[in-house]
Write an enzyme that holds these catalytic residues in place. Sequence first.
Site, mmCIF file in Angstrom:
data_model
loop_
_atom_site.group_PDB
_atom_site.id
_atom_site.type_symbol
_atom_site.label_atom_id
_atom_site.label_comp_id
_atom_site.label_asym_id
_atom_site.label_seq_id
_atom_site.Cartn_x
_atom_site.Cartn_y
_atom_site.Cartn_z
ATOM 1 N N GLY A 55 -36.654 -15.479 -40.830
ATOM 2 C CA GLY A 55 -37.029 -15.914 -42.170
ATOM 3 C C GLY A 55 -36.251 -15.110 -43.189
ATOM 4 N N CYS A 82 -35.599 -11.837 -35.163
ATOM 5 C CA CYS A 82 -35.147 -11.385 -36.480
ATOM 6 C C CYS A 82 -36.345 -10.995 -37.356
ATOM 7 C CB CYS A 82 -34.253 -12.462 -37.102
ATOM 8 S SG CYS A 82 -33.203 -11.804 -38.395
ATOM 9 N N TYR A 83 -36.643 -11.754 -38.408
ATOM 10 C CA TYR A 83 -37.826 -11.443 -39.227
ATOM 11 C C TYR A 83 -39.065 -11.323 -38.336
ATOM 12 C CZ TYR A 83 -41.478 -12.030 -42.790
ATOM 13 O OH TYR A 83 -42.584 -11.867 -43.590
ATOM 14 N N HIS A 172 -30.283 -13.632 -32.915
ATOM 15 C CA HIS A 172 -30.809 -14.992 -32.742
ATOM 16 C C HIS A 172 -30.425 -15.553 -31.363
ATOM 17 C CE1 HIS A 172 -32.321 -15.731 -36.818
ATOM 18 N NE2 HIS A 172 -31.413 -14.830 -37.146
ATOM 19 N N GLU A 174 -31.293 -18.235 -30.088
ATOM 20 C CA GLU A 174 -31.240 -19.703 -30.100
ATOM 21 C C GLU A 174 -29.871 -20.261 -30.493
ATOM 22 O OE1 GLU A 174 -32.709 -17.742 -32.190
ATOM 23 O OE2 GLU A 174 -32.747 -18.490 -34.236
ATOM 24 N N ASP A 230 -33.858 -45.190 -32.628
ATOM 25 C CA ASP A 230 -35.275 -44.859 -32.767
ATOM 26 C C ASP A 230 -36.168 -46.093 -32.689
ATOM 27 O OD1 ASP A 230 -34.214 -42.381 -33.140
ATOM 28 O OD2 ASP A 230 -34.546 -42.322 -35.298
ATOM 29 N N SER A 231 -35.824 -47.119 -33.448
ATOM 30 C CA SER A 231 -36.715 -48.286 -33.436
ATOM 31 C C SER A 231 -36.634 -49.008 -32.084
ATOM 32 C CB SER A 231 -36.427 -49.238 -34.592
ATOM 33 O OG SER A 231 -35.170 -49.854 -34.466
ATOM 34 N N LYS A 369 -33.994 -36.064 -31.578
ATOM 35 C CA LYS A 369 -33.116 -37.220 -31.327
ATOM 36 C C LYS A 369 -32.654 -37.289 -29.865
ATOM 37 C CE LYS A 369 -30.871 -40.574 -33.502
ATOM 38 N NZ LYS A 369 -31.512 -41.433 -34.503
#
Length: 513
Positions: A55, A82-83, A172, A174, A230-231, A369
């Site tokens: 953050g 981190c934060y 980080h 990630e 998506d639809s 996604k």
Amino acid sequence: MDNQKILILDFGGQYNQLIARRVREHNVYCEVKPYDLSLEEIRRFDPIGIIFTGGPNSVYAAGSPHPDPGVFELGLPILGICYGCQLLAQELGGLVTAAQADSAREYGKTRTFFDTGCELFQGLPEESVTWMSHGDYMARVPEGFSLCARSEACPTVGICDEGRGFYGVQFHPEVNHTEYGRQMLRNFLYEICRATGDWTMSDYRREAVESLRAKIGDGKVLLGLSGGVDSSVAAALLSEAVGSQLTCVFVDHGLMRKDEGDQVEAAFANRELNFVRVNAGPRFLEKLAGVTEPERKRKIIGEEFIRVFEAEARKIGRVDYLVQGTIYPDVIESGKGDAAVIKSHHNVGGLPDYVDFKEIVEPLRMLFKDEVRALGRELELPEELVMRQPFPGPGLGIRIIGEVTEEKLAILREADAIFRQEVAKAGLEGSMSQYFAALTNMRSVGVMGDGRSYDYAVALRSVVTSDFMTADWTRIPYEVLDAASNRIVNEVRGVNRVLYDITSKPPATVEFE
Ligand code: XMP
């Protein structure tokens, strides 16, 4: 849902969605929740471990975000990033200060040294590169904690209290720049939180179908199908759950790419559902006749779409549920819980609000996604549909500069299909975020055989981007451009020139209008 869950408490960091994706990539379900989630809600969520994100604040600053202190008493493993790492240190009795020397502030790739006896770093090299971004540092670690990672500038890069299952890292894990970040997260999930990896798409499919059936009962469901990923996936899922109670309305506005309308129809033809394809092309063209201004074109297309959809909805009669293909990035409630904003995302640029329905159903709202694509494959949707690149709602209408006519649409469909075929032939689809042809309104002189031609110029466009807010033009190999150009001028009547767009966004946009 009876999957194991990881709770990600959001302290406002820019990589929070990425943390969630990384966790799920390891087949462990997780959700990102605001940092001030109450202890009771945390208990109800019933996670097997908690991650505190990074953050922008300093943990010692007035008003900085802190979790409910009871979170440390739950007996659950915690990984602070981190934060989040500094929070662990400060809340449990350590000391966090602004790094005095510039050298103790770290940004970017940093050589880091690990104690591989610590479970978080087990099985990894003792030295590797991590991605840092912190100006504060832990001057004193809390009682019970030991140091498990350091860099040349900073002795307190990683801390752990293995007895309680608390781990903190200043870097980080990630982001891709952290060489062994994925493995560290894996260690946290599997070694420390004892995850079993029970988050799979086939389980998700089964559970989603069951819960949709329970919710919908014998109600009627309406879905606006655009043919986008998506639809389409939402339609396939609903179709499996409630079969003929579902009606999918596919408004073919005549501005689709070559064969696209038929492909969408074919993908749903064998399913037990009411599929309504409205061939509204002539009606759109009529409205667009003589219109050249891009914003007016967009407005006309958007509005006409709604009118057609409304008319179809009225024919179906009373509808209990309306399906939307909202996905997780549109839903995540970020930062402060009390100011949480939940975006409601319309694939088709707005749906009529007077369709009489009890509720909106969003079966993909917990998926990223790439997970939606995986679910599409699980539901046996054709690969072309699952891997479709984004296609704007107004379709080819905004890829034809100036007035849209049947003749120009025919030219563009052919040119665009050839470009896509050549990209596919070269195996380049995966390396481009979006690629297409556009028809300029420029005509120029050429020579065909022995004669003079005066025809249109087609522009090819390809971009690479992760968020579509900014985009870089793709360095497509010349041979591929050459093949596409040759074929377009030879096979498409009315085109004698092919241009390649080498502008990034900004200052250009992805689409031409
Ligand atoms: P631009 O042209 O704004 O495009 O750089 C960024 C991304 O958005 C898509 N796009 C649209 N999608 N309706 C949509 O559903 C629209 O009106 C629209 N306009 C642009 C574009 O294809 C690209 O992926």
